[in-house]
Design a protein around this motif. Structure first.
Motif, PDB file in Angstrom:
ATOM      1  N   PRO A 173       0.812  -1.223   0.000  1.00 38.16           N
ATOM      2  CA  PRO A 173       0.000   0.000   0.000  1.00 38.16           C
ATOM      3  C   PRO A 173       0.843   1.270   0.000  1.00 38.16           C
ATOM      4  N   ALA A 174       1.956   1.270   0.724  1.00 40.07           N
ATOM      5  CA  ALA A 174       2.821   2.444   0.734  1.00 40.07           C
ATOM      6  C   ALA A 174       3.499   2.630  -0.617  1.00 40.07           C
ATOM      7  N   VAL A 175       3.892   1.519  -1.280  1.00 31.37           N
ATOM      8  CA  VAL A 175       4.489   1.624  -2.614  1.00 31.37           C
ATOM      9  C   VAL A 175       3.504   2.251  -3.591  1.00 31.37           C
ATOM     10  N   VAL A 176       2.283   1.715  -3.596  1.00 33.36           N
ATOM     11  CA  VAL A 176       1.256   2.224  -4.512  1.00 33.36           C
ATOM     12  C   VAL A 176       0.958   3.692  -4.227  1.00 33.36           C
ATOM     13  N   ALA A 177       0.852   4.030  -2.950  1.00 39.10           N
ATOM     14  CA  ALA A 177       0.584   5.426  -2.592  1.00 39.10           C
ATOM     15  C   ALA A 177       1.704   6.334  -3.062  1.00 39.10           C
ATOM     16  N   ALA A 178       2.951   5.885  -2.908  1.00 38.07           N
ATOM     17  CA  ALA A 178       4.084   6.705  -3.317  1.00 38.07           C
ATOM     18  C   ALA A 178       4.058   6.972  -4.812  1.00 38.07           C
ATOM     19  N   VAL A 179       3.713   5.948  -5.614  1.00 33.78           N
ATOM     20  CA  VAL A 179       3.669   6.123  -7.067  1.00 33.78           C
ATOM     21  C   VAL A 179       2.493   7.002  -7.480  1.00 33.78           C
ATOM     22  N   LEU A 180       1.310   6.750  -6.911  1.00 39.05           N
ATOM     23  CA  LEU A 180       0.126   7.504  -7.301  1.00 39.05           C
ATOM     24  C   LEU A 180       0.210   8.966  -6.893  1.00 39.05           C
ATOM     25  N   LEU A 181       0.901   9.247  -5.811  1.00 36.42           N
ATOM     26  CA  LEU A 181       0.997  10.621  -5.334  1.00 36.42           C
ATOM     27  C   LEU A 181       2.046  11.432  -6.072  1.00 36.42           C
ATOM     28  N   ALA A 182       2.822  10.797  -6.955  1.00 40.83           N
ATOM     29  CA  ALA A 182       3.784  11.555  -7.747  1.00 40.83           C
ATOM     30  C   ALA A 182       3.034  12.574  -8.598  1.00 40.83           C
ATOM     31  N   PRO A 183       3.463  13.824  -8.599  1.00 41.31           N
ATOM     32  CA  PRO A 183       2.722  14.867  -9.328  1.00 41.31           C
ATOM     33  C   PRO A 183       2.780  14.657 -10.826  1.00 41.31           C
ATOM     34  N   PRO A 184       1.707  14.954 -11.516  1.00 42.84           N
ATOM     35  CA  PRO A 184       1.731  14.861 -12.972  1.00 42.84           C
ATOM     36  C   PRO A 184       2.703  15.871 -13.561  1.00 42.84           C
ATOM     37  N   ARG A 185       2.963  15.739 -14.821  1.00 42.73           N
ATOM     38  CA  ARG A 185       3.918  16.619 -15.509  1.00 42.73           C
ATOM     39  C   ARG A 185       3.488  18.074 -15.372  1.00 42.73           C
ATOM     40  N   GLY A 186       4.431  18.872 -14.943  1.00 46.69           N
ATOM     41  CA  GLY A 186       4.142  20.304 -14.826  1.00 46.69           C
ATOM     42  C   GLY A 186       3.527  20.695 -13.503  1.00 46.69           C
ATOM     43  N   SER A 187       3.180  19.710 -12.673  1.00 52.32           N
ATOM     44  CA  SER A 187       2.548  20.062 -11.414  1.00 52.32           C
ATOM     45  C   SER A 187       3.562  20.701 -10.467  1.00 52.32           C
ATOM     46  N   VAL A 188       3.107  21.592  -9.644  1.00 48.78           N
ATOM     47  CA  VAL A 188       3.965  22.239  -8.651  1.00 48.78           C
ATOM     48  C   VAL A 188       3.429  21.970  -7.251  1.00 48.78           C
ATOM     49  N   ALA A 189       2.552  20.985  -7.136  1.00 45.93           N
ATOM     50  CA  ALA A 189       1.956  20.685  -5.832  1.00 45.93           C
ATOM     51  C   ALA A 189       2.978  19.961  -4.968  1.00 45.93           C
ATOM     52  N   ARG A 190       3.741  20.746  -4.218  1.00 42.12           N
ATOM     53  CA  ARG A 190       4.792  20.166  -3.402  1.00 42.12           C
ATOM     54  C   ARG A 190       4.231  19.287  -2.281  1.00 42.12           C
ATOM     55  N   TRP A 191       2.998  19.545  -1.876  1.00 43.34           N
ATOM     56  CA  TRP A 191       2.436  18.710  -0.816  1.00 43.34           C
ATOM     57  C   TRP A 191       2.311  17.266  -1.270  1.00 43.34           C
ATOM     58  N   ARG A 192       2.046  17.071  -2.580  1.00 41.12           N
ATOM     59  CA  ARG A 192       1.960  15.708  -3.094  1.00 41.12           C
ATOM     60  C   ARG A 192       3.337  15.053  -3.094  1.00 41.12           C
ATOM     61  N   LEU A 193       4.353  15.841  -3.438  1.00 45.39           N
ATOM     62  CA  LEU A 193       5.700  15.301  -3.403  1.00 45.39           C
ATOM     63  C   LEU A 193       6.093  14.911  -1.979  1.00 45.39           C
ATOM     64  N   ARG A 194       5.773  15.800  -1.032  1.00 42.39           N
ATOM     65  CA  ARG A 194       6.130  15.505   0.352  1.00 42.39           C
ATOM     66  C   ARG A 194       5.394  14.260   0.856  1.00 42.39           C
ATOM     67  N   THR A 195       4.137  14.130   0.479  1.00 40.14           N
ATOM     68  CA  THR A 195       3.368  12.954   0.894  1.00 40.14           C
ATOM     69  C   THR A 195       3.907  11.692   0.227  1.00 40.14           C
ATOM     70  N   ALA A 196       4.344  11.804  -1.030  1.00 38.35           N
ATOM     71  CA  ALA A 196       4.932  10.669  -1.728  1.00 38.35           C
ATOM     72  C   ALA A 196       6.234  10.234  -1.058  1.00 38.35           C
ATOM     73  N   VAL A 197       7.047  11.211  -0.659  1.00 38.30           N
ATOM     74  CA  VAL A 197       8.275  10.881   0.059  1.00 38.30           C
ATOM     75  C   VAL A 197       7.939  10.161   1.364  1.00 38.30           C
ATOM     76  N   LEU A 198       6.921  10.642   2.075  1.00 36.62           N
ATOM     77  CA  LEU A 198       6.498   9.994   3.315  1.00 36.62           C
ATOM     78  C   LEU A 198       6.059   8.556   3.037  1.00 36.62           C
ATOM     79  N   ALA A 199       5.310   8.341   1.952  1.00 36.98           N
ATOM     80  CA  ALA A 199       4.882   6.986   1.604  1.00 36.98           C
ATOM     81  C   ALA A 199       6.083   6.100   1.303  1.00 36.98           C
ATOM     82  N   ALA A 200       7.085   6.664   0.621  1.00 36.57           N
ATOM     83  CA  ALA A 200       8.283   5.890   0.327  1.00 36.57           C
ATOM     84  C   ALA A 200       9.029   5.530   1.610  1.00 36.57           C
ATOM     85  N   VAL A 201       9.071   6.478   2.553  1.00 30.56           N
ATOM     86  CA  VAL A 201       9.714   6.197   3.833  1.00 30.56           C
ATOM     87  C   VAL A 201       8.979   5.080   4.565  1.00 30.56           C
ATOM     88  N   LEU A 202       7.649   5.112   4.523  1.00 36.33           N
ATOM     89  CA  LEU A 202       6.872   4.053   5.163  1.00 36.33           C
ATOM     90  C   LEU A 202       7.124   2.703   4.506  1.00 36.33           C
TER      91      LEU A 202
END
Length: 646
Positions: free
Chosen positions: A69-98
């Motif tokens: 579940p953490a792997v899937v969350a990390a991949v899905l939360l990666a921002p789409p091309r051109g996105s600047v939503a850093r909160w998604r990046l931070r959440t993806a990093v957290l998922a990767a850490v988990l």
């Protein structure tokens, strides 16, 4: 299966690195490349989980429920091309850490609590990241980043300190005090209550009463544990711990059916000592496990063991108090039970292989019988045409590879039990588990016969045995051949139960690994079902139960799993049924990636140790127990009790 662990580690690291790159990089091409690489490894992780699931759900449960579940969350939360939503990046990093946490830190079944906590952390982390971006947007404020870093450091430090504190073992504890019990598919709360409360309506049986027969013994033996200076084959003299001043201790040759009385005297071993009869089925109170079946014998004390050996075969004895250190330093010896009508014909030699500590290393030496080895090569004169039995005893932690050259031979017994239909072998190697025994038989030819150690992680592996008509000859290098597979060696025979039997209890023991604290030390944890002693659930049975156990090794280490008081019938290896001679074992070598199904009849009531016989692993918590319902122990373990059985 160990490859799947490597993929898991790679997935965790790649996801974290990729998202850090994504946060820091200004090049969209670099960001996309990093995310694609991480996603590919994550997909391999998913495929690996499917493979493990196909083998056995128990081998995949923690990956599927906790890590994926953490792997899937990390991949899905990666921002789409051109996105600047850093909160998604931070959440993806957290998922990767988990995901990394779930891979590196052992998880214990049923995993639901871990899943809930990780989901809560991910949701809370994502919400905080979004709040950080939207509520605190604008020009950077002094101290904001430093405060965030300080908060993270404080959180990690407090979590680490808490894990260290929780890992400390109690000064006093009962072997009955486990986090939970495994009933092998049956639930019986009343039986649990009877075990925990001896004064209930059906009081529990005190295992200290399960002693051997009384009366005048047929044999009296005294073993004195004492320090002694012993000269090793390397030429160095070491301060060893010995039985009766020899290294190893004297060989005990017993007769089937005789009443044996062994008096253990501790002259000066500071931590105390016991005697465990490895592979020999004795009454529970005579099993020699400090804190479970007796108190360790302190300096100046003594303890008497009484039992009637019913098995004929090759066994050994050793201390089961601080056993990793004490066995390494020499508190061990060979034990052979001969038929009641007399010894076997021909030459019958016990060959204990043990690695003795020399400086910063260990030197492997063979001891023929009970004699202290005097050279790297043990020689014996044997007349041509003489039947020969070599009893190989591996008295160390790691498995050993052996090769015999000069004559065709047979493996006549494993772990003290004869094989049926044993046929001649030439050019094959034998892989003997730490604590295991193989009996080799052959007819002495006109030329020399050499036994060599061809694989040895315990010591330097330079020891050899040379049999020849005149006891002389030169040792030569032996190239190991393919390893003998006991599941297909010999011929099938009738057994009291088999793979198609109806089992009363079925257990799974998942052998894995991860990092963490144990008794205040940070180490590589080798776990059983995600836990270490005393948190590994004990296997609970009733007298008469037919029990099936499945071993799955998902670690990078070999684990010789040793069950006290019982012999296990091997049903299958890696999903392939056993087709050769019935293979009964008390010390089963489960190598990385292997799976075994075994069965035994619960016909010896009491409380029995069940542990990895790599005694270093056991000392680090790879220990559990087989508990019969309605039995209890009066003894305690812990530093304050003087009992540390490992």
């Amino acid at each position: 299966m160990e490859i799947m662990l490597i993929v898991g580690y790679a997935a965790a690291a790649a996801l974290i690195v990729a998202y850090v790159v994504a946060v820091r990089a200004r090049s969209s091409r670099l960001v996309r490349g990093a995310l694609v690489a991480a996603s590919v490894i994550a997909l391999i992780r998913v495929a690996g989980a499917g493979y493990l699931w196909w083998i056995n759900w128990a081998a995949a449960a923690d990956v599927v429920m906790v890590a994926l579940p953490a792997v899937v969350a990390a991949v899905l939360l990666a921002p789409p091309r051109g996105s600047v939503a850093r909160w998604r990046l931070r959440t993806a990093v957290l998922a990767a850490v988990l995901q990394g946490y779930a891979t590196f830190v052992p998880q214990a079944p049923p995993y639901l609590t871990t899943v809930e906590v990780m989901a809560a952390v991910l949701l809370l982390g994502g919400a905080l990241a979004r709040w950080w971006e939207h509520r605190l947007a604008g020009p950077p404020r002094r101290g904001r980043t430093a405060g965030l870093i300080a908060a993270i450091v404080l959180l990690v430090a407090s979590g680490t300190a808490g894990a260290w504190a929780v890992s400390k073992l109690p000064e006093r504890a009962s072997m009955m005090d486990h986090g939970n019990l495994d009933y092998g598919g049956r639930s019986d709360v009343s039986a649990h209550a009877a075990m925990q409360h001896p004064h209930a309506a059906s009081p529990a049986v005190d295992i200290s009463t399960l002693t051997g027969p009384q009366g005048e013994p047929d044999r009296r033996i005294t073993l004195t544990a004492e320090t002694a200076k012993v000269k090793l084959p390397s030429g160095e003299t070491v301060e060893a711990w010995t039985f009766n001043g020899t290294l190893p201790g004297p060989e005990l040759r017993l007769k089937q059916g005789e009443l044996v009385e062994v008096t253990l005297v501790n002259k000066d071993i500071p931590a105390g000592v016991t005697l465990h009869w490895h592979g020999l089925d004795v009454p529970n109170a005579e099993d020699g496990v400090a804190g479970l079946t007796q108190d360790a014998v302190q300096p100046g004390g003594r303890h008497v063991y009484r039992f009637v050996p019913q098995q004929v075969g090759s066994f050994w004895y050793h201390s089961h108090q601080q056993s990793d250190a004490q066995v390494k330093r020499g508190l061990l010896g060979a034990l052979v039970v001969e038929p009641a009508d007399g010894p076997v014909s021909g030459v019958d030699v016990t060959a204990i292989a043990h690695a003795y500590p020399v400086g910063d290393g260990r030197v492997t030496a063979f001891s023929l019988g009970g004699a202290t080895p005097s050279s790297r090569v043990s020689r014996k004169a044997v007349k041509p045409g003489t039947p020969v039995r070599l009893r190989l005893v591996n008295a160390d932690n790691e498995a050993r590879g052996y090769s015999l050259a000069g004559a065709p031979f047979r493996v006549s017994a494993i772990d003290g039990t004869d094989l049926t239909g044993a046929s001649d072998i030439t050019g094959k190697s034998l892989f003997v588990a730490g604590g295991g025994r193989y009996d080799l038989t052959f007819t002495m030819p006109d030329g020399p016969v050499q036994l060599a150690i061809t694989e040895d992680e315990n010591g330097d592996g330079s020891a050899a045995i040379l049999l020849s008509p005149d006891g002389a000859g030169e040792v030569r290098t032996i190239t190991p051949g393919p390893t003998l597979d006991p599941t297909s060696y010999g011929s099938a025979a009738q057994t009291p139960f088999g793979a198609r039997s109806d089992f009363d209890r079925q257990f799974t023991m998942l052998l894995s690994q991860g990092f963490g604290f144990y008794d205040g030390q940070f180490l590589l944890k080798r776990t059983i079902n995600g836990a270490l002693f005393p948190d590994v659930p004990s296997l609970v049975v009733r007298k008469g139960d037919l029990v099936k156990v499945t071993f799955l090794n998902r670690s990078f280490s070999e684990h010789p799993m040793h069950l006290h008081g019982h012999h296990m019938l091997v049903l299958s290896r890696n999903g392939t049924p056993s087709t050769g001679s019935p293979w009964w074992t008390d010390t089963l070598q489960v190598s990385p990636g292997e799976s075994y199904e075994v069965a035994f009849r619960a016909d010896k009531p009491g409380l029995w140790m069940d542990h990895c016989h790599n005694l270093e692993h056991a000392a680090q918590g790879m220990t559990m127990h087989l508990m019969y319902e309605g039995y209890t122990t009066p003894y305690l373990v812990g530093d304050a009790t003087g009992n540390n059985p490992e």
